[in-house]
Motif scaffolding. Structure first.
Motif, PDB file in Angstrom:
ATOM      1  N   LEU A   8       0.841  -1.202   0.000  1.00  0.00           N
ATOM      2  CA  LEU A   8       0.000   0.000   0.000  1.00  0.00           C
ATOM      3  C   LEU A   8       0.872   1.246   0.000  1.00  0.00           C
ATOM      4  O   LEU A   8       1.754   1.385   0.847  1.00  0.00           O
ATOM      5  CB  LEU A   8      -0.910   0.010   1.235  1.00  0.00           C
ATOM      6  N   VAL A  22       0.258  -7.734   3.975  1.00  0.00           N
ATOM      7  CA  VAL A  22       0.161  -6.344   3.537  1.00  0.00           C
ATOM      8  C   VAL A  22       1.422  -5.645   4.008  1.00  0.00           C
ATOM      9  O   VAL A  22       1.773  -5.716   5.193  1.00  0.00           O
ATOM     10  CB  VAL A  22      -1.089  -5.643   4.125  1.00  0.00           C
ATOM     11  N   SER A  35       3.832  -1.918   3.816  1.00  0.00           N
ATOM     12  CA  SER A  35       3.731  -0.497   3.529  1.00  0.00           C
ATOM     13  C   SER A  35       4.829   0.270   4.244  1.00  0.00           C
ATOM     14  O   SER A  35       5.244  -0.097   5.344  1.00  0.00           O
ATOM     15  CB  SER A  35       2.364   0.047   3.963  1.00  0.00           C
ATOM     16  N   GLY A  76      -5.153  -1.692   5.977  1.00  0.00           N
ATOM     17  CA  GLY A  76      -4.364  -2.920   5.843  1.00  0.00           C
ATOM     18  C   GLY A  76      -4.977  -4.093   6.593  1.00  0.00           C
ATOM     19  O   GLY A  76      -5.056  -5.203   6.072  1.00  0.00           O
ATOM     20  N   LEU A  88       0.622  -7.735   8.827  1.00  0.00           N
ATOM     21  CA  LEU A  88       1.019  -6.455   8.247  1.00  0.00           C
ATOM     22  C   LEU A  88       2.499  -6.270   8.538  1.00  0.00           C
ATOM     23  O   LEU A  88       2.956  -6.568   9.641  1.00  0.00           O
ATOM     24  CB  LEU A  88       0.267  -5.289   8.895  1.00  0.00           C
ATOM     25  N   TYR A 102       4.875  -3.033   8.366  1.00  0.00           N
ATOM     26  CA  TYR A 102       4.853  -1.588   8.134  1.00  0.00           C
ATOM     27  C   TYR A 102       6.135  -0.945   8.657  1.00  0.00           C
ATOM     28  O   TYR A 102       6.533  -1.209   9.794  1.00  0.00           O
ATOM     29  CB  TYR A 102       3.660  -0.951   8.846  1.00  0.00           C
TER      30      TYR A 102
END
Length: 174
Positions: A11, A69, A71, A85, A98, A100
């Motif tokens: 993302l 996900v 990012s 997410g 996730l 991140y």
């Protein structure tokens, strides 16, 4: 499950530096058309989407479809990107995560973010301290004033306020 059967999405993918490590068939989403075009050239094995992650139409199309996900969101949209997410993660996969990149103090430096973190049904599984690295193409060896971490987040509240921290530089990971 092997990574071949997992569905990945990045993302706010920018020009594709982060998604360049994702497997063939992964998706990358970038709102800026020029960065999206540069990302397509850099990572032709990734399916690029020139869309706004925070629009309802994006959310509806991608809800509950991904195992991983990733990012490195702009700071201003990091919290909404985390919420989006989590809604993109497959509810049926207990291993969905996730990944991140955020400032190391992201969840504790603001009273509002701390409160939201306490309320949401996710926890930090592990935090990899990255140090003062920059991620800019024109200055790949630059240093930042802030310290960033790679946060691995998962659903659940058990031991929400306790997680492992790894200094990635000292561990020889960088």
């Amino acid at each position: 499950k092997s990574s071949k059967s997992y569905k990945f999405i990045d993302l706010g993918a920018g020009t594709g530096r982060l998604c360049s490590i994702l497997p063939r068939g992964s998706k990358a989403v970038e709102i800026d058309k020029e960065r999206c075009q540069r990302g397509i050239k850099r990572t032709p094995w990734i399916k690029w989407l020139n869309e706004d992650v925070l629009k309802a139409t994006f959310f509806e199309k991608h809800f509950n479809k991904y195992d991983i996900v990733v990012s490195n969101p702009d700071f201003e949209v990091a919290l909404p990107f985390i919420v989006v997410g989590f809604h993109l993660l497959k509810e049926s996969n207990q291993n969905a995560r996730l990944f991140y990149i955020l400032p190391s103090d992201f969840f504790e430096a603001s009273a509002l973010r701390s409160r939201i973190f306490k309320l949401l049904d996710f926890k930090i599984e592990i935090e990899y301290k990255l140090g003062h690295l920059t991620y800019l193409e024109n200055d790949p060896l630059g240093q930042k004033l802030t310290v960033d971490s790679l946060f691995v987040l998962k659903r659940g509240r058990q031991n929400k306020f306790k997680h492992d921290v790894v200094n990635a530089r000292l561990a020889g990971m960088l």
